[in-house]
Design an enzyme around this catalytic site. Structure first.
Site, PDB file in Angstrom:
ATOM      1  N   ASP A   1       0.824  -1.205   0.000  1.00 62.57           N
ATOM      2  CA  ASP A   1       0.000   0.000   0.000  1.00 62.57           C
ATOM      3  C   ASP A   1       0.863   1.261   0.000  1.00 62.57           C
ATOM      4  O   ASP A   1       0.580   2.228  -0.716  1.00 62.57           O
ATOM      5  CB  ASP A   1      -0.920  -0.012   1.224  1.00 62.57           C
ATOM      6  CG  ASP A   1      -2.244   0.696   0.965  1.00 62.57           C
ATOM      7  OD1 ASP A   1      -2.606   0.829  -0.216  1.00 62.57           O
ATOM      8  OD2 ASP A   1      -2.916   1.086   1.931  1.00 62.57           O
TER       9      ASP A   1
ATOM     10  N   ASP B   1      -9.139  -1.974   2.364  1.00 59.73           N
ATOM     11  CA  ASP B   1      -8.861  -1.374   3.661  1.00 59.73           C
ATOM     12  C   ASP B   1      -9.928  -1.739   4.690  1.00 59.73           C
ATOM     13  O   ASP B   1      -9.746  -1.475   5.894  1.00 59.73           O
ATOM     14  CB  ASP B   1      -8.785   0.153   3.533  1.00 59.73           C
ATOM     15  CG  ASP B   1      -7.683   0.585   2.576  1.00 59.73           C
ATOM     16  OD1 ASP B   1      -6.680  -0.143   2.477  1.00 59.73           O
ATOM     17  OD2 ASP B   1      -7.840   1.635   1.916  1.00 59.73           O
TER      18      ASP B   1
END
Length: 234
Positions: free
Chosen positions: A97, A142
């Site tokens: 990420d 997420d």
């Protein structure tokens, strides 16, 4: 997703036995529970509204509802298997990420240009600085990836039965704290933030800290879902 919600919201209604005999006969099926019909209708309605040519600002809640349903199905269908698997997965996605958000513009392009129910949209707070995209975005991964870890900690709770701190409660608060830190950094620096940068250390760190408080550090680190079966056999 809608069926268990209806049955919990209206516990006095026996949806399981309540049927629509007329429709069931027309469709040539033995039984047709009412809650199944209601949720099917809501799902079709959400799909139709989502694909109508309306500005996203006027239908982002529908997009969120579809993304939420997909996320709940994913949480119910996928299992981490062991604590170490979850920790390694979160560590890998932590690096992934960070690279794709800070090192390239791929994540920001996907988040703001690709409109699909695979992200959660929140109206951006008022600001004097004009924004190219009117929403704050939380990616589907997420929610689902950390959610799998939080769900896994509920199983750890069930098997290890900690005396001091609940692993599930700790993980839930850790997710909330990590998310708050992410949105706070987003507003402070006025640029996209990799949510897993904040969520992953918060979840894994809090789980290990909780295990230390409960004097179960080795048990948590070596915990596997098959541990439930071994405990029952013992």
């Amino acid at each position: 997703i809608g069926v268990p919600l209806l049955r919990n919201l209206f516990p006095s209604v026996d949806f399981g036995t309540a049927e629509t005999e007329g429709i069931a006969k027309k469709l040539d099926v033995d039984r047709l529970p009412i809650d199944g019909l209601i949720t099917l209708g809501l799902g079709l309605l959400c799909t139709v509204v989502y694909w109508t040519p309306i500005a996203l600002e006027n239908k982002f809640l529908i997009s969120n509802a579809i993304a939420w349903a997909l996320g709940m199905v994913s949480l119910g269908a996928i299992s981490l298997g062991s604590f170490q698997t979850g920790a390694i997965l979160l560590a890998g996605l932590f690096c992934y990420d960070i690279f794709w958000v800070f090192g390239t513009d791929v994540m920001m392009t996907v988040a703001t240009k690709v409109e699909a129910p695979v992200k959660f949209l929140y109206t951006a707070p008022p600001s004097d600085t004009p924004k190219d995209y009117p929403f704050s975005v939380l990616g589907f991964g997420d929610v689902v990836i950390p959610g799998l870890f939080v769900r896994f900690m509920a199983k750890v709770d069930e098997v290890l039965q900690p005396k001091n701190l609940s692993y599930f409660t700790t993980a839930t608060f850790a997710y909330g704290a990590g998310l708050a830190a992410c949105f706070g950094a987003n507003e402070m620096f006025q640029n996209g933030q990799p949510a897993l940068l904040y969520l992953d250390p918060s979840l894994v760190g809090s789980a290990l800290a909780c295990a230390a408080v409960n004097n179960q550090l080795s048990e948590v680190w070596e915990f596997e879902e098959s541990s439930e079966e071994k405990l029952e056999e013992a």
